[in-house]
Enzyme design. Structure first.
Site, PDB file in Angstrom:
ATOM      1  N   HIS A  44      14.944  51.857  41.964  1.00 46.04           N
ATOM      2  CA  HIS A  44      16.087  50.921  42.725  1.00 46.04           C
ATOM      3  C   HIS A  44      17.379  50.108  42.056  1.00 46.04           C
ATOM      4  O   HIS A  44      18.148  50.086  42.979  1.00 46.04           O
ATOM      5  CB  HIS A  44      15.249  50.443  44.192  1.00 46.04           C
ATOM      6  CG  HIS A  44      16.328  50.426  45.300  1.00 46.04           C
ATOM      7  ND1 HIS A  44      17.481  50.851  46.154  1.00 46.04           N
ATOM      8  CD2 HIS A  44      16.604  48.712  46.445  1.00 46.04           C
ATOM      9  CE1 HIS A  44      17.858  50.405  47.624  1.00 46.04           C
ATOM     10  NE2 HIS A  44      17.359  49.468  46.790  1.00 46.04           N
ATOM     11  N   TYR A  47      17.945  51.730  37.893  1.00 43.18           N
ATOM     12  CA  TYR A  47      18.803  52.706  37.373  1.00 43.18           C
ATOM     13  C   TYR A  47      18.200  53.056  36.658  1.00 43.18           C
ATOM     14  O   TYR A  47      19.077  54.084  35.511  1.00 43.18           O
ATOM     15  CB  TYR A  47      19.720  52.005  37.177  1.00 43.18           C
ATOM     16  CG  TYR A  47      21.196  52.152  38.733  1.00 43.18           C
ATOM     17  CD1 TYR A  47      21.393  52.914  39.614  1.00 43.18           C
ATOM     18  CD2 TYR A  47      20.417  50.392  39.180  1.00 43.18           C
ATOM     19  CE1 TYR A  47      22.032  52.444  41.452  1.00 43.18           C
ATOM     20  CE2 TYR A  47      21.692  49.924  39.700  1.00 43.18           C
ATOM     21  CZ  TYR A  47      21.678  50.873  41.813  1.00 43.18           C
ATOM     22  OH  TYR A  47      22.752  49.971  42.116  1.00 43.18           O
ATOM     23  N   SER A  90      22.702  53.048  50.160  1.00 44.84           N
ATOM     24  CA  SER A  90      21.943  53.710  51.003  1.00 44.84           C
ATOM     25  C   SER A  90      20.698  52.504  51.503  1.00 44.84           C
ATOM     26  O   SER A  90      20.723  51.728  50.624  1.00 44.84           O
ATOM     27  CB  SER A  90      21.255  54.968  49.932  1.00 44.84           C
ATOM     28  OG  SER A  90      20.932  54.255  49.105  1.00 44.84           O
ATOM     29  N   HIS A  91      20.337  53.541  52.093  1.00 44.69           N
ATOM     30  CA  HIS A  91      19.137  52.406  52.856  1.00 44.69           C
ATOM     31  C   HIS A  91      18.292  53.827  53.183  1.00 44.69           C
ATOM     32  O   HIS A  91      17.498  53.781  54.484  1.00 44.69           O
ATOM     33  CB  HIS A  91      18.957  51.748  53.837  1.00 44.69           C
ATOM     34  CG  HIS A  91      18.692  49.990  53.962  1.00 44.69           C
ATOM     35  ND1 HIS A  91      18.119  50.184  54.631  1.00 44.69           N
ATOM     36  CD2 HIS A  91      18.275  50.149  52.963  1.00 44.69           C
ATOM     37  CE1 HIS A  91      17.268  48.967  54.085  1.00 44.69           C
ATOM     38  NE2 HIS A  91      17.602  48.378  52.638  1.00 44.69           N
ATOM     39  N   HIS A  93      14.958  55.410  52.542  1.00 45.62           N
ATOM     40  CA  HIS A  93      13.445  55.300  52.225  1.00 45.62           C
ATOM     41  C   HIS A  93      13.508  54.179  53.727  1.00 45.62           C
ATOM     42  O   HIS A  93      12.656  54.990  54.861  1.00 45.62           O
ATOM     43  CB  HIS A  93      13.137  54.964  51.640  1.00 45.62           C
ATOM     44  CG  HIS A  93      12.617  55.670  50.338  1.00 45.62           C
ATOM     45  ND1 HIS A  93      13.554  57.281  50.288  1.00 45.62           N
ATOM     46  CD2 HIS A  93      11.544  56.401  49.493  1.00 45.62           C
ATOM     47  CE1 HIS A  93      13.560  58.065  49.997  1.00 45.62           C
ATOM     48  NE2 HIS A  93      12.189  57.724  48.443  1.00 45.62           N
TER      49      HIS A  93
END
Length: 548
Positions: A44, A47, A90-91, A93
């Protein structure tokens, strides 16, 4: 004593990576240092698997003002001294575990990335993927094909995979929570959600993709960098007090969801959009009216204070000293480890010129925000964490941000290969001679109704009517169109923005699917009469350690 495997798994570190840390430090890391390495070396933040690929993207152009990876967002020049900052992330999880807060804090995080640049957020978009909300009814089409012995669906690996009642109920819970979270946060903070896309497939059952995008406008000469330049400058934290929510959030976002993922619920952050609104206005007052008072600005997002402070120092080639005892807390008994890795929301790290400390504090107090000076920039390149008079961590900043990278060989799944090779011509057209006139008319009507009822084709009004897309009075073209159009207040300019992607195409042919996504987004922007000048991406992949 070396950590056990459970500890390393929690930190998203392999045993080989732990051994590498020992080699780099020439000693074993202590608990705080290991936690910081785990967070910054996670996929996260670091990378590890995607950085070699992301470097292949074309990242320069006549309008581009920033370099990839150096700032919180990309910025393009739109003339007259103005720049547009934009980013999508993105979020996933967190939204799979706690959909409302996961989606809401995804919006909050992307907004902070934009105003950390000194840009005023003017629009939000989202790109969402969910599993089917209902169990698909047995295709009436099957009845027409059964007599002829014709296969009605492609072979194993189909995107039309089965969905149980339990899975559909869970998907509805995730869908309702995510949409409400996006609307709840965006509506409260006063930024219009002007566009996006929603798609459904069994591939996303129980594991939605939640991508939030924010666009902001700034004067180019007022842009702020995420750097801790200048030894002697101060580190000030402002916003919400630090709690235990979100600890290990970055590493949680870097592992695979499974049956035990519910145990990670404490890693999901809790948002406060009203606090964020005050934080936004206070930071923009500094960047727009008192630019010389601050040196840098950074969001405390993934990995919290660790990521914000260490990355700022590493980019500037400086060091930092932080005293965690000075960090405002809302929970008693927090350890240095917890303070450094907390991902409590609505917090910013400000690098302040020491001669303007009082003035900066005055601005934050005017907006009723709690701020404290917690550290100082140094010239030795070391990250030193103290708890009062006790030093609890000492690591070179560059080591923490220099995560290992991996180039892995992929193997095509046999199921996908079989699916791609499926001969769709085996499914007869409704005009086929296999059906007589009455059957053909009935089949045509049924198919049309099925298509119109499909969530993929049906209006997404149910989603975007939950968002305030007119707040700010700058929305010229809103949701439901090819692309949103936002005017730049006080000018004769407007910008067009869109998010696009076709999961089915990418599933069957990743290269062509990626190309089509770019082309579709560009076409949708062009359909408004705008000229596409830049793009960003948020690529969501499965576990890279699985070859297929």
């Amino acid at each position: 004593m070396p950590p056990d495997q459970r500890t390393l798994d929690q930190l998203s570190l392999t045993r080989e990576e732990y051994d590498r840390i020992i080699d780099l430090l020439d000693r074993e890391p202590n608990e705080v240092e290991l936690g910081m390495f785990g967070a910054l070396w996670s996929e996260h933040c670091g990378y590890k698997n995607s950085r070699p690929l992301l470097k292949m993207f074309p990242a320069e152009g006549p309008y581009v003002l920033t370099k990839v990876g150096e700032e919180n967002a990309g910025v393009v020049d739109i003339g007259d001294g103005l720049g547009v900052a934009f980013k999508i992330e993105s979020h996933n999880h967190p939204s799979a575990i706690e959909p409302y807060e996961g989606a809401a804090t995804g919006v909050g995080g992307i907004v902070r990335d934009i105003f950390a640049m000194g840009a005023r957020p003017i629009a939000l978009l989202d790109s969402l993927r969910f599993g089917p909300l209902q169990v698909p009814k047995a295709m009436e089409l099957g009845a027409y094909h059964a007599d002829a012995g014709i296969p009605t669906v492609p072979p194993q690996g189909s995107l039309l995979g089965k969905t149980t009642e339990e899975e559909a109920a869970r998907n509805r819970h995730l869908f309702n929570g995510v949409v409400a979270g996006i609307g709840g946060y965006g509506n409260c903070i006063g930024i219009p959600t002007v566009g996006g896309e929603v798609s459904f497939s069994p591939s996303y059952s129980g594991n939605p993709l939640v991508n939030a995008m924010c666009v902001g406008i700034a004067r180019i000469d007022k842009l702020v960098k995420a750097r801790a330049d200048g030894p002697g400058n101060l580190l000030m934290i402002v916003g919400a007090d630090t709690g235990r929510d979100g600890i290990h959030g970055a590493t949680f976002a870097s592992v695979q969801l499974d049956e035990s993922s519910e145990e990670r619920r404490p890693a999901v952050q809790v948002g406060n959009p009203f606090m964020e609104k005050k934080l936004l206005e206070a930071c923009l007052e500094l960047t727009e009216e008192h630019h010389e008072w601050i040196v840098g600005l950074q969001d405390c997002g993934a990995a919290g204070l660790t990521s914000a402070a260490v990355e700022c120092a590493a980019k500037a080639g400086t060091g930092i000293i932080i005293d965690v005892a000075k960090v405002p807390r809302r929970e008693a008994g927090m350890t240095p480890y917890e303070v450094m890795l907390s991902e409590s929301q609505e917090r910013m790290l400000v690098i302040v010129a020491p001669e303007h400390e009082a003035e900066v504090r005055g601005v934050f107090e005017h907006w009723e925000l709690h701020c404290e000076t917690i550290g100082v920039v140094t010239d030795d390149g070391l990250v030193r964490i103290r708890d009062g008079d006790v030093e609890v961590a000492r690591v070179p900043a560059k080591l923490l941000t220099d995560a290992p990278t991996y180039v892995r060989e992929g193997v095509e799944s046999p199921a996908i290969k079989q699916l791609r090779e499926y001969d769709v011509s085996k499914i007869p057209d409704v005009a086929s001679a296999a059906y007589n006139g009455s059957e053909r008319r009935s089949m045509t009507s049924d198919l049309l109704l099925q298509l119109l009822a499909s969530p993929e084709i049906a209006s997404k009004r149910l989603v975007w009517r939950q968002y305030d897309h007119q707040v700010g009075t700058n929305t010229v073209v809103g949701p439901g169109s090819d692309a949103a159009v936002i005017r730049i207040k006080g000018t004769k300019k407007a910008i067009a923005i869109a998010t696009d992607g076709n999961a089915a195409y990418t599933y069957l042919d990743p290269y062509m699917g990626g190309a089509i996504a770019v082309a579709e987004a560009a076409r949708n922007v062009a359909c408004t009469g705008a000229k596409p000048i830049a793009m960003t991406n948020c690529l969501n992949f499965g576990n890279p350690e699985k070859p297929e």
